[in-house]
Design an enzyme around this catalytic site. Sequence first.
Site, PDB file in Angstrom:
ATOM      1  CB  THR A 104      -4.813  -4.619 -17.995  1.00  0.00           C
ATOM      2  OG1 THR A 104      -6.042  -5.010 -18.616  1.00  0.00           O
ATOM      3  CG2 THR A 104      -5.135  -3.897 -16.680  1.00  0.00           C
ATOM      4  N   GLY A 105      -2.747  -2.126 -17.667  1.00  0.00           N
ATOM      5  CA  GLY A 105      -1.578  -1.712 -16.889  1.00  0.00           C
ATOM      6  C   GLY A 105      -1.125  -0.313 -17.249  1.00  0.00           C
ATOM      7  CB  THR A 128       3.255  -0.342 -20.267  1.00  0.00           C
ATOM      8  OG1 THR A 128       4.083  -0.516 -19.123  1.00  0.00           O
ATOM      9  CG2 THR A 128       4.118  -0.041 -21.481  1.00  0.00           C
ATOM     10  CG  ASP A 184      -1.362  -6.915 -21.792  1.00  0.00           C
ATOM     11  OD1 ASP A 184      -1.174  -5.886 -21.108  1.00  0.00           O
ATOM     12  OD2 ASP A 184      -1.963  -7.915 -21.363  1.00  0.00           O
ATOM     13  N   GLY A 185       1.267  -5.203 -21.790  1.00  0.00           N
ATOM     14  CA  GLY A 185       2.524  -5.149 -21.048  1.00  0.00           C
ATOM     15  C   GLY A 185       2.860  -6.493 -20.443  1.00  0.00           C
ATOM     16  N   GLY A 188       0.021 -10.294 -14.853  1.00  0.00           N
ATOM     17  CA  GLY A 188      -1.007 -10.333 -13.811  1.00  0.00           C
ATOM     18  C   GLY A 188      -0.747  -9.390 -12.658  1.00  0.00           C
ATOM     19  N   GLY A 243      -1.324  -6.449 -12.614  1.00  0.00           N
ATOM     20  CA  GLY A 243      -2.506  -5.584 -12.558  1.00  0.00           C
ATOM     21  C   GLY A 243      -3.792  -6.371 -12.346  1.00  0.00           C
ATOM     22  CD  GLU A 264      -3.370  -8.704 -18.505  1.00  0.00           C
ATOM     23  OE1 GLU A 264      -3.263  -7.501 -18.257  1.00  0.00           O
ATOM     24  OE2 GLU A 264      -2.618  -9.555 -17.998  1.00  0.00           O
TER      25      GLU A 264
HETATM   26  C1  5RP Z   1      -1.830  -6.629 -15.770  1.00  0.00           C
HETATM   27  C2  5RP Z   1      -0.549  -7.006 -16.417  1.00  0.00           C
HETATM   28  C3  5RP Z   1       0.345  -5.907 -16.856  1.00  0.00           C
HETATM   29  O1  5RP Z   1       0.549  -6.004 -18.228  1.00  0.00           O
HETATM   30  C4  5RP Z   1       1.644  -6.014 -16.110  1.00  0.00           C
HETATM   31  O2  5RP Z   1       1.379  -6.041 -14.716  1.00  0.00           O
HETATM   32  C5  5RP Z   1       2.567  -4.840 -16.435  1.00  0.00           C
HETATM   33  O3  5RP Z   1       2.011  -3.671 -15.917  1.00  0.00           O
HETATM   34  P1  5RP Z   1       2.718  -2.269 -16.062  1.00  0.00           P
HETATM   35  O4  5RP Z   1       2.672  -1.890 -17.503  1.00  0.00           O
HETATM   36  O5  5RP Z   1       1.871  -1.357 -15.191  1.00  0.00           O
HETATM   37  O6  5RP Z   1       4.115  -2.387 -15.542  1.00  0.00           O
HETATM   38  O7  5RP Z   1      -0.228  -8.153 -16.614  1.00  0.00           O
HETATM   39  O8  5RP Z   1      -2.510  -7.739 -15.269  1.00  0.00           O
END
Ligand code: 5RP
Length: 241
Positions: free
Chosen positions: A46-47, A49, A99-100, A113, A115, A121
């Site tokens: 999620t996020g 990226t 995941d990011g 977290g 996001g 996750e």
């Molecule tokens: C969501 C996350 C995301 O992976 C983390 O916040 C990075 O987000 P972004 O890619 O928008 O910087 O853990 O819960």
Amino acid sequence: MTPSSHPSVPTAESPRTALSQDELKTLVGQAALKYVVPGEIVGVGTGSTVNKFIDALATMKDQIAGAVSSSVASTERLLALGIRVFDCNEVARLAVYIDGADEIDGKGNMVKGGGAALTREKIVAAQSDRFVCIADESKLVEVLGAFPLPVEVIPMATQRLIAQFAARGGTARTRLRNGVPLVTDNGQHLLDVTGLRITEPRDFEAEVSQWPGVVTVGVFAYQRAQICLLGTAQGVRTMSF
Ligand code: 5RP
């Protein structure tokens, strides 16, 4: 697609212009495609990226069986792009989870977290053989803790957990959205904890996970990354842990 085959990736021959954070996210989102196993179901985080990764994944949607998603937001994006989404319980193992992260250290330990999707996750990551983290270089740290640590909590435990973090030197605040506590996809609240320096991520994760009322702590040491694709001014740097 390999990084060097993409037109926006700097190469030794091409002039280098500074890439924005958004462009770095696009770069690593596209680079992650080479870790997707054809014919299989891919775990999707999620996020912002990961959104770049999902957009890239749509270009090979006919080569995968579908995805397991870690949030309502990612599920909606995947479905809108025509990618089938499976429930976790329908799938035994996933070859890869992409995941990011909000922070990642030199050993693949992460804080996640930002996001608000940390619980799902961690569940999907635990179901996956390999965690590939995609992040821009601003996320690489020596010691976890500069980014406020997200912790999903049962609301009735909030005040006691704030006191427990204070005893550890942290300041925990309930995350708000539009002036009221944010409610996660799981119907719970989030604390964001500042002032921590997490030098022993596994010990910290193990301890805080046992505090009554904690649903999930945003330290990912047990479900750490095995690979990180880091977007840098020089292109994608691959780190293996
Ligand atoms: C969501 C996350 C995301 O992976 C983390 O916040 C990075 O987000 P972004 O890619 O928008 O910087 O853990 O819960």
